[in-house]
Design a protein around this motif. Structure first.
Motif, PDB file in Angstrom:
ATOM      1  N   PRO A  45       1.091 -10.497 -24.758  1.00 13.51           N
ATOM      2  CA  PRO A  45      -0.108 -10.616 -23.921  1.00 13.51           C
ATOM      3  C   PRO A  45       0.132 -11.152 -22.515  1.00 13.51           C
ATOM      4  N   GLU A  46       1.247 -11.859 -22.309  1.00 21.05           N
ATOM      5  CA  GLU A  46       1.532 -12.376 -20.962  1.00 21.05           C
ATOM      6  C   GLU A  46       1.971 -11.277 -20.007  1.00 21.05           C
ATOM      7  N   ALA A  47       2.323 -10.118 -20.546  1.00 22.60           N
ATOM      8  CA  ALA A  47       2.832  -9.016 -19.724  1.00 22.60           C
ATOM      9  C   ALA A  47       1.703  -8.066 -19.333  1.00 22.60           C
ATOM     10  N   LEU A  48       1.648  -7.726 -18.039  1.00 23.89           N
ATOM     11  CA  LEU A  48       0.709  -6.729 -17.543  1.00 23.89           C
ATOM     12  C   LEU A  48       1.461  -5.422 -17.330  1.00 23.89           C
ATOM     13  N   VAL A  49       0.947  -4.342 -17.878  1.00 24.78           N
ATOM     14  CA  VAL A  49       1.617  -3.041 -17.801  1.00 24.78           C
ATOM     15  C   VAL A  49       0.616  -1.979 -17.351  1.00 24.78           C
ATOM     16  N   PRO A  50       1.103  -0.785 -16.932  1.00 29.42           N
ATOM     17  CA  PRO A  50       0.191   0.254 -16.455  1.00 29.42           C
ATOM     18  C   PRO A  50      -0.777   0.752 -17.522  1.00 29.42           C
ATOM     19  N   ALA A  51      -2.006   1.055 -17.092  1.00 27.92           N
ATOM     20  CA  ALA A  51      -3.015   1.647 -17.971  1.00 27.92           C
ATOM     21  C   ALA A  51      -3.425   2.995 -17.384  1.00 27.92           C
ATOM     22  N   GLU A  52      -4.736   3.208 -17.140  1.00 26.90           N
ATOM     23  CA  GLU A  52      -5.197   4.492 -16.620  1.00 26.90           C
ATOM     24  C   GLU A  52      -4.715   4.728 -15.188  1.00 26.90           C
ATOM     25  N   LEU A  53      -4.429   5.984 -14.904  1.00 32.59           N
ATOM     26  CA  LEU A  53      -4.032   6.356 -13.552  1.00 32.59           C
ATOM     27  C   LEU A  53      -5.235   6.272 -12.614  1.00 32.59           C
ATOM     28  N   ILE A  54      -5.028   5.671 -11.440  1.00 35.29           N
ATOM     29  CA  ILE A  54      -6.082   5.591 -10.429  1.00 35.29           C
ATOM     30  C   ILE A  54      -5.904   6.692  -9.397  1.00 35.29           C
ATOM     31  N   ALA A  55      -4.709   6.763  -8.819  1.00 34.02           N
ATOM     32  CA  ALA A  55      -4.486   7.748  -7.756  1.00 34.02           C
ATOM     33  C   ALA A  55      -2.998   7.880  -7.470  1.00 34.02           C
ATOM     34  N   ILE A  56      -2.660   8.929  -6.735  1.00 34.38           N
ATOM     35  CA  ILE A  56      -1.312   9.126  -6.226  1.00 34.38           C
ATOM     36  C   ILE A  56      -1.452   9.284  -4.714  1.00 34.38           C
ATOM     37  N   ALA A  57      -0.891   8.349  -3.970  1.00 31.91           N
ATOM     38  CA  ALA A  57      -0.987   8.368  -2.507  1.00 31.91           C
ATOM     39  C   ALA A  57       0.378   8.696  -1.913  1.00 31.91           C
ATOM     40  N   MET A  58       0.383   9.433  -0.818  1.00 28.96           N
ATOM     41  CA  MET A  58       1.647   9.880  -0.232  1.00 28.96           C
ATOM     42  C   MET A  58       1.686   9.737   1.282  1.00 28.96           C
ATOM     43  N   MET A  59       2.903   9.530   1.786  1.00 29.14           N
ATOM     44  CA  MET A  59       3.170   9.537   3.224  1.00 29.14           C
ATOM     45  C   MET A  59       4.359  10.461   3.465  1.00 29.14           C
ATOM     46  N   TYR A  60       4.224  11.333   4.463  1.00 30.30           N
ATOM     47  CA  TYR A  60       5.270  12.323   4.757  1.00 30.30           C
ATOM     48  C   TYR A  60       5.593  12.237   6.239  1.00 30.30           C
ATOM     49  N   LYS A  61       6.836  11.894   6.578  1.00 32.16           N
ATOM     50  CA  LYS A  61       7.239  11.694   7.973  1.00 32.16           C
ATOM     51  C   LYS A  61       7.603  13.022   8.631  1.00 32.16           C
ATOM     52  N   GLN A  62       6.745  13.450   9.531  1.00 27.57           N
ATOM     53  CA  GLN A  62       6.975  14.636  10.355  1.00 27.57           C
ATOM     54  C   GLN A  62       6.320  14.339  11.696  1.00 27.57           C
ATOM     55  N   LYS A  63       7.083  13.774  12.631  1.00 22.95           N
ATOM     56  CA  LYS A  63       6.523  13.264  13.888  1.00 22.95           C
ATOM     57  C   LYS A  63       5.738  14.312  14.668  1.00 22.95           C
ATOM     58  N   GLU A  64       6.268  15.524  14.748  1.00 23.81           N
ATOM     59  CA  GLU A  64       5.605  16.556  15.539  1.00 23.81           C
ATOM     60  C   GLU A  64       4.362  17.090  14.838  1.00 23.81           C
ATOM     61  N   GLN A  65       4.494  17.404  13.556  1.00 20.51           N
ATOM     62  CA  GLN A  65       3.376  17.978  12.809  1.00 20.51           C
ATOM     63  C   GLN A  65       2.204  17.000  12.684  1.00 20.51           C
ATOM     64  N   TYR A  66       2.532  15.710  12.538  1.00 20.10           N
ATOM     65  CA  TYR A  66       1.497  14.696  12.335  1.00 20.10           C
ATOM     66  C   TYR A  66       1.441  13.707  13.497  1.00 20.10           C
ATOM     67  N   ALA A  67       1.598  14.227  14.691  1.00 18.15           N
ATOM     68  CA  ALA A  67       1.588  13.383  15.891  1.00 18.15           C
ATOM     69  C   ALA A  67       0.272  12.621  16.045  1.00 18.15           C
ATOM     70  N   ASP A  68      -0.813  13.203  15.554  1.00 16.76           N
ATOM     71  CA  ASP A  68      -2.125  12.567  15.697  1.00 16.76           C
ATOM     72  C   ASP A  68      -2.387  11.480  14.660  1.00 16.76           C
ATOM     73  N   THR A  69      -1.488  11.360  13.667  1.00 18.30           N
ATOM     74  CA  THR A  69      -1.681  10.347  12.624  1.00 18.30           C
ATOM     75  C   THR A  69      -0.414   9.497  12.474  1.00 18.30           C
ATOM     76  N   LEU A  70       0.047   8.968  13.608  1.00 20.11           N
ATOM     77  CA  LEU A  70       1.185   8.032  13.652  1.00 20.11           C
ATOM     78  C   LEU A  70       2.521   8.675  13.307  1.00 20.11           C
TER      79      LEU A  70
END
Length: 200
Positions: free
Chosen positions: A129-154
């Motif tokens: 009981p002292e251990a906290l482990v994953p339960a239901e999935l909430i979301a999958i968030a991603m970041m993709y580095k492409q300076k030219e394609q995403y110039a407007d979003t950092l």
């Protein structure tokens, strides 16, 4: 007296609405707060287990960011815990990200870096009981580095897929804007919160 109470209620509603607008990050993920019960987890696990042989085709977000199904085979870059949301997160990186992390080629992160954060509600392990482990999935968030394609979003593409069915937010542009606002102060770290965990 009744009119005064009605006026107080209206003021409270306006204050709550203003608080939500002032803190857009509250709306990025559809998170269910609190620790998951064993029953809730078992239900979520059965739902996942019955559908895992029929994975949905990868979707492309409106900003042309694809869902990389191969992320399940990527290496772990770090882990995190949101105390305020009572949720666990694991951050994984593609080969570009992991090479940069292991050789300290960041910041800035190299072109082609993809960071994936998987978010779960937490649950207590029945056998420990002292251990906290994953339960239901909430979301999958991603970041993709492409300076030219995403110039407007950092210089990064941002996307969020919610729950097991990997649905995109209804207002995707607003979600990306919230991500940008949250990450914008982190220019020195190339707009990334995560620091690689120590793996001796």
């Amino acid at each position: 007296m009744g009119k005064s109470i009605r006026n107080i209620r209206i003021v409270l509603l306006l204050v709550c609405g203003a608080a939500l607008l002032a803190c857009p990050a509250l709306a990025v993920y559809d998170e269910k707060e609190g620790t998951s019960t064993q029953e809730e987890w078992e239900k979520a696990f059965k739902e996942w287990d019955s559908a895992r042989q029929v994975w949905h085709e990868p979707k492309e977000a409106p900003n042309k960011m694809p869902f990389p199904d191969s992320y399940r085979d990527w290496n772990v870059l770090s882990v995190s815990y949101r105390e305020d949301k009572e949720s666990l997160r694991v951050i994984m990186g593609n080969d570009v990200a992991m090479l940069a992390a292991r050789n300290k080629y960041f910041p800035p992160w190299p072109e082609g870096t993809i960071l994936v954060k998987v978010l779960w509600r937490q649950r207590r392990l029945p056998t420990w009981p002292e251990a906290l482990v994953p339960a239901e999935l909430i979301a999958i968030a991603m970041m993709y580095k492409q300076k030219e394609q995403y110039a407007d979003t950092l210089g990064w593409g941002f996307s969020v897929w919610n729950r097991l069915k990997r649905t995109l937010p209804e207002d995707f542009d607003a979600t990306v804007e919230e991500c940008v606002e949250c990450h914008a102060p982190l220019k020195k770290s190339d707009y990334v919160f995560t620091m690689p965990a120590i793996l001796p």
